[in-house]
Structure formats: C-alpha cells, structure tokens
Design a protein around this motif. Structure first.
Motif, PDB file in Angstrom:
ATOM      1  N   GLY A   1      50.436  49.819  31.828  1.00  0.00           N
ATOM      2  CA  GLY A   1      50.037  48.699  30.964  1.00  0.00           C
ATOM      3  C   GLY A   1      50.461  47.344  31.506  1.00  0.00           C
ATOM      4  N   ARG A   2      51.535  47.311  32.277  1.00  0.00           N
ATOM      5  CA  ARG A   2      52.012  46.033  32.815  1.00  0.00           C
ATOM      6  C   ARG A   2      51.019  45.466  33.820  1.00  0.00           C
ATOM      7  N   GLN A   3      50.818  44.193  33.769  1.00  0.00           N
ATOM      8  CA  GLN A   3      50.054  43.544  34.833  1.00  0.00           C
ATOM      9  C   GLN A   3      50.542  42.114  34.959  1.00  0.00           C
ATOM     10  N   SER A   4      50.264  41.509  36.088  1.00  0.00           N
ATOM     11  CA  SER A   4      50.733  40.140  36.288  1.00  0.00           C
ATOM     12  C   SER A   4      50.019  39.208  35.327  1.00  0.00           C
ATOM     13  N   ILE A   5      50.804  38.383  34.651  1.00  0.00           N
ATOM     14  CA  ILE A   5      50.272  37.411  33.697  1.00  0.00           C
ATOM     15  C   ILE A   5      50.455  36.021  34.308  1.00  0.00           C
ATOM     16  N   ARG A   6      49.399  35.252  34.325  1.00  0.00           N
ATOM     17  CA  ARG A   6      49.461  33.938  34.977  1.00  0.00           C
ATOM     18  C   ARG A   6      49.171  32.781  34.024  1.00  0.00           C
ATOM     19  N   LYS A   7      48.964  33.117  32.717  1.00  0.00           N
ATOM     20  CA  LYS A   7      48.785  32.083  31.689  1.00  0.00           C
ATOM     21  C   LYS A   7      49.600  32.493  30.470  1.00  0.00           C
TER      22      LYS A   7
ATOM     23  N   THR B   1      54.729  38.859  32.475  1.00  0.00           N
ATOM     24  CA  THR B   1      55.507  38.359  33.617  1.00  0.00           C
ATOM     25  C   THR B   1      54.615  38.199  34.838  1.00  0.00           C
ATOM     26  N   CYS B   2      55.052  37.368  35.748  1.00  0.00           N
ATOM     27  CA  CYS B   2      54.469  37.362  37.098  1.00  0.00           C
ATOM     28  C   CYS B   2      55.619  37.256  38.093  1.00  0.00           C
ATOM     29  N   TRP B   3      55.752  38.267  38.905  1.00  0.00           N
ATOM     30  CA  TRP B   3      56.761  38.315  40.000  1.00  0.00           C
ATOM     31  C   TRP B   3      56.232  37.387  41.088  1.00  0.00           C
ATOM     32  N   MET B   4      57.013  36.412  41.471  1.00  0.00           N
ATOM     33  CA  MET B   4      56.495  35.406  42.414  1.00  0.00           C
ATOM     34  C   MET B   4      57.415  35.172  43.619  1.00  0.00           C
ATOM     35  N   THR B   5      56.814  35.233  44.802  1.00  0.00           N
ATOM     36  CA  THR B   5      57.512  34.746  45.992  1.00  0.00           C
ATOM     37  C   THR B   5      56.773  33.548  46.581  1.00  0.00           C
ATOM     38  N   GLY B   6      55.565  33.267  46.048  1.00  0.00           N
ATOM     39  CA  GLY B   6      54.807  32.103  46.530  1.00  0.00           C
ATOM     40  C   GLY B   6      55.623  30.814  46.522  1.00  0.00           C
ATOM     41  N   PRO B   7      56.378  30.538  45.414  1.00  0.00           N
ATOM     42  CA  PRO B   7      57.129  29.282  45.374  1.00  0.00           C
ATOM     43  C   PRO B   7      58.195  29.192  46.462  1.00  0.00           C
TER      44      PRO B   7
ATOM     45  N   PRO C   1      40.859  41.953  34.205  1.00  0.00           N
ATOM     46  CA  PRO C   1      41.149  43.393  34.336  1.00  0.00           C
ATOM     47  C   PRO C   1      42.236  43.643  35.375  1.00  0.00           C
ATOM     48  N   LYS C   2      43.003  44.660  35.116  1.00  0.00           N
ATOM     49  CA  LYS C   2      44.103  44.991  36.014  1.00  0.00           C
ATOM     50  C   LYS C   2      43.557  45.458  37.358  1.00  0.00           C
ATOM     51  N   PRO C   3      44.123  44.950  38.450  1.00  0.00           N
ATOM     52  CA  PRO C   3      43.648  45.406  39.762  1.00  0.00           C
ATOM     53  C   PRO C   3      43.796  46.921  39.893  1.00  0.00           C
ATOM     54  N   SER C   4      42.828  47.547  40.603  1.00  0.00           N
ATOM     55  CA  SER C   4      42.839  49.009  40.719  1.00  0.00           C
ATOM     56  C   SER C   4      43.985  49.459  41.629  1.00  0.00           C
ATOM     57  N   ARG C   5      44.223  50.735  41.625  1.00  0.00           N
ATOM     58  CA  ARG C   5      45.286  51.313  42.452  1.00  0.00           C
ATOM     59  C   ARG C   5      44.713  52.388  43.352  1.00  0.00           C
ATOM     60  N   LYS C   6      45.398  52.624  44.476  1.00  0.00           N
ATOM     61  CA  LYS C   6      44.980  53.688  45.388  1.00  0.00           C
ATOM     62  C   LYS C   6      45.283  55.036  44.748  1.00  0.00           C
TER      63      LYS C   6
HETATM   64  C1  FMN Z   1      56.969  40.528  46.024  1.00  0.00           C
HETATM   65  C2  FMN Z   1      55.809  40.009  45.200  1.00  0.00           C
HETATM   66  C3  FMN Z   1      55.453  38.683  45.284  1.00  0.00           C
HETATM   67  C4  FMN Z   1      54.415  38.158  44.498  1.00  0.00           C
HETATM   68  N1  FMN Z   1      54.174  36.803  44.526  1.00  0.00           N
HETATM   69  C5  FMN Z   1      53.229  36.288  43.708  1.00  0.00           C
HETATM   70  C6  FMN Z   1      53.042  34.875  43.632  1.00  0.00           C
HETATM   71  O1  FMN Z   1      53.723  34.095  44.276  1.00  0.00           O
HETATM   72  N2  FMN Z   1      52.071  34.396  42.796  1.00  0.00           N
HETATM   73  C7  FMN Z   1      51.286  35.233  42.031  1.00  0.00           C
HETATM   74  O2  FMN Z   1      50.430  34.722  41.289  1.00  0.00           O
HETATM   75  N3  FMN Z   1      51.446  36.592  42.070  1.00  0.00           N
HETATM   76  C8  FMN Z   1      52.415  37.126  42.879  1.00  0.00           C
HETATM   77  N4  FMN Z   1      52.640  38.489  42.881  1.00  0.00           N
HETATM   78  C9  FMN Z   1      51.852  39.364  41.981  1.00  0.00           C
HETATM   79  C10 FMN Z   1      50.855  40.216  42.751  1.00  0.00           C
HETATM   80  O3  FMN Z   1      49.774  39.429  43.150  1.00  0.00           O
HETATM   81  C11 FMN Z   1      50.405  41.371  41.823  1.00  0.00           C
HETATM   82  O4  FMN Z   1      51.515  42.153  41.482  1.00  0.00           O
HETATM   83  C12 FMN Z   1      49.346  42.274  42.472  1.00  0.00           C
HETATM   84  O5  FMN Z   1      48.162  41.577  42.721  1.00  0.00           O
HETATM   85  C13 FMN Z   1      49.026  43.492  41.585  1.00  0.00           C
HETATM   86  O6  FMN Z   1      48.594  43.059  40.297  1.00  0.00           O
HETATM   87  P1  FMN Z   1      49.351  43.490  38.955  1.00  0.00           P
HETATM   88  O7  FMN Z   1      50.778  42.965  39.037  1.00  0.00           O
HETATM   89  O8  FMN Z   1      48.583  42.814  37.866  1.00  0.00           O
HETATM   90  O9  FMN Z   1      49.349  44.973  38.852  1.00  0.00           O
HETATM   91  C14 FMN Z   1      53.671  39.014  43.651  1.00  0.00           C
HETATM   92  C15 FMN Z   1      54.042  40.367  43.565  1.00  0.00           C
HETATM   93  C16 FMN Z   1      55.107  40.862  44.319  1.00  0.00           C
HETATM   94  C17 FMN Z   1      55.520  42.306  44.163  1.00  0.00           C
END
Ligand code: FMN
Length: 202
Positions: free
Chosen positions: A9-15, A148-154, A188-193
């Motif tokens: 159910g978890r997916q990255s949230i950006r808003k 949540t969104c896990w981010m290393t971009g910043p 939609p949540k990105p697909s998985r292998k």
């Molecule tokens: C180590 C790591 C770094 C990530 N950095 C970013 C980021 O900087 N910005 C962003 O929007 N998403 C970031 N993500 C999220 C991924 O894009 C996302 O987990 C992936 O596309 C799979 O989508 P889901 O989390 O919705 O399942 C990061 C994820 C990981 C694990």
C-alpha cells in the motif's frame, strides 16, 4: 496493519496537505525505525525533524541555488520538483547517520587499506543500516495514515544542507523524508518486477 498490506500500500507521496504532523506520531515512526536491523546493532541513524517553515524554505533555496548553478537554468522560486518537494511537506525528516566500523574493519584499516576502503565505501554497512531504518519509518508512517517520499535528490547540495542543519562529521546527512497527509489521490503505484525475475536459486 499486516506487513504485506503495508508494503504493497505504501507509495511515494509528492503532494501533501498543510496539516501538521503531531510529534507523538513522528516518535511512533522513529520507534519503528529503531526496530530495524543495523550492523553490530550500532543503531547509527538519527532523525532531525524540520517543522519550521523558514528552515524548510531555506533548505529549498539551497537546493534550488545549487541546481541552478549546475544546470545553468534558474529554478523559479515556486517550482516544485524531484529535488525540492520536501519543502512543500509540513515536515522534512532529515536522516543523519554515522559510518559504521566493526572490530574487523579496524584491523583491515591497518593491515589491508584497499579492502578497508571497499568495505567502507562500497559495502557501507552504516548506510545499509540507515536504509533499513528508513524503510521501517516509511512503513510505520503509511500504517498511521501518513504519506512519505524518501529523497536523496536534495543531497546534490549535501555539504550546504549539512552546514545549514549544523550536521558535523562523523555524522552526515543521508536522506530526507518528506512527510505529511497525502494531498489528493496519488498517481498509480509504479509496477514491480515479478519475484521469479530477480531471484536465483543455486
Ligand atoms: C534512495 C532513494 C532515493 C530517492 N530519492 C527521491 C527523490 O529525491 N525525489 C523523489 O521524488 N523520489 C525519490 N525516491 C522515490 C523513488 O522514486 C520511488 O521510491 C520509486 O519510484 C518507486 O515508487 P514508490 O515509492 O511509489 O513505490 C527515492 C527513493 C529511494 C529509495
């Protein structure tokens, strides 16, 4: 919540909505993170929770300036992107970690510096440990109804952000977790292998 249900159910949230995240909820997420495995049980990650709008804006400015510098294109102040979206969340949880060095690593440092270097920077047990705690934080947040969104971009601006957040060696900034109530239904949540594709039995 069942673990598989939470993972799927978890997916990255950006808003996010502007609603604040209560501190006791954040502490529950950190508690989940503390139960993650860590090399030597060193528990080498900690969580610096940025709630202040002014500090979030300053961090965004740092990231935007750096991006403008390296791309040669100005990032407009109202532009939200992959690198700066944490600043639109009510909370940005900065994951701070310390390198992990076992007794064996200390021997290697003296006896076999090349092997020590590979273990420190490629195997990087400290980073792997921090990643496991981030995963558990994310799953706990999801089970509590937060996105949540896990981010290393910043971290293109890692030294500048570390300076703004007074993070000093041996600690370093490893990731930022954008955290809040999801604003609207996410894409939609990105697909998985399929597991068979990435599993090999010998
Ligand atoms: C180590 C790591 C770094 C990530 N950095 C970013 C980021 O900087 N910005 C962003 O929007 N998403 C970031 N993500 C999220 C991924 O894009 C996302 O987990 C992936 O596309 C799979 O989508 P889901 O989390 O919705 O399942 C990061 C994820 C990981 C694990």
């Amino acid at each position: 919540m069942d673990v598989f249900h939470a993972m799927k159910g978890r997916q990255s949230i950006r808003k996010f909505s502007r609603e604040p995240v209560p501190r006791e909820k954040i502490l529950r997420m950190v508690e989940a993170a503390t139960w993650a495995p860590s090399a030597g049980n060193a528990q080498n990650a900690r969580f610096l929770v940025v709630e202040e709008a002014a500090l979030l804006a300053r961090m965004k400015g740092i990231v935007d300036d750096l991006l403008s510098r390296i791309t040669g294109k100005t990032v407009p102040p109202d532009k939200i992107n992959y690198h700066n979206l944490f600043a639109e969340a009510p909370v940005a949880v900065c994951v701070v970690g310390k390198p992990y060095e076992s007794a064996t690593d200390r021997h290697l440092r003296e006896k076999d510096p090349e092997r020590h270097r590979v273990r420190r920077y490629q195997v990087n047990a400290g980073l792997q440990s921090a990643a496991s705690s981030i995963t558990q934080f994310l799953l706990a947040a999801h089970s509590l109804g937060y996105g949540t969104c896990w981010m290393t971009g910043p971290l293109v601006a890692k030294p500048e952000l570390e300076s703004a957040l007074s993070i000093r060696p041996p600690e370093e900034l490893l990731a930022i977790i954008a955290l809040g109530i999801p604003d609207s239904s996410p894409p939609p949540k990105p697909s998985r292998k399929p597991p068979e594709e990435i599993t090999e039995f010998r």
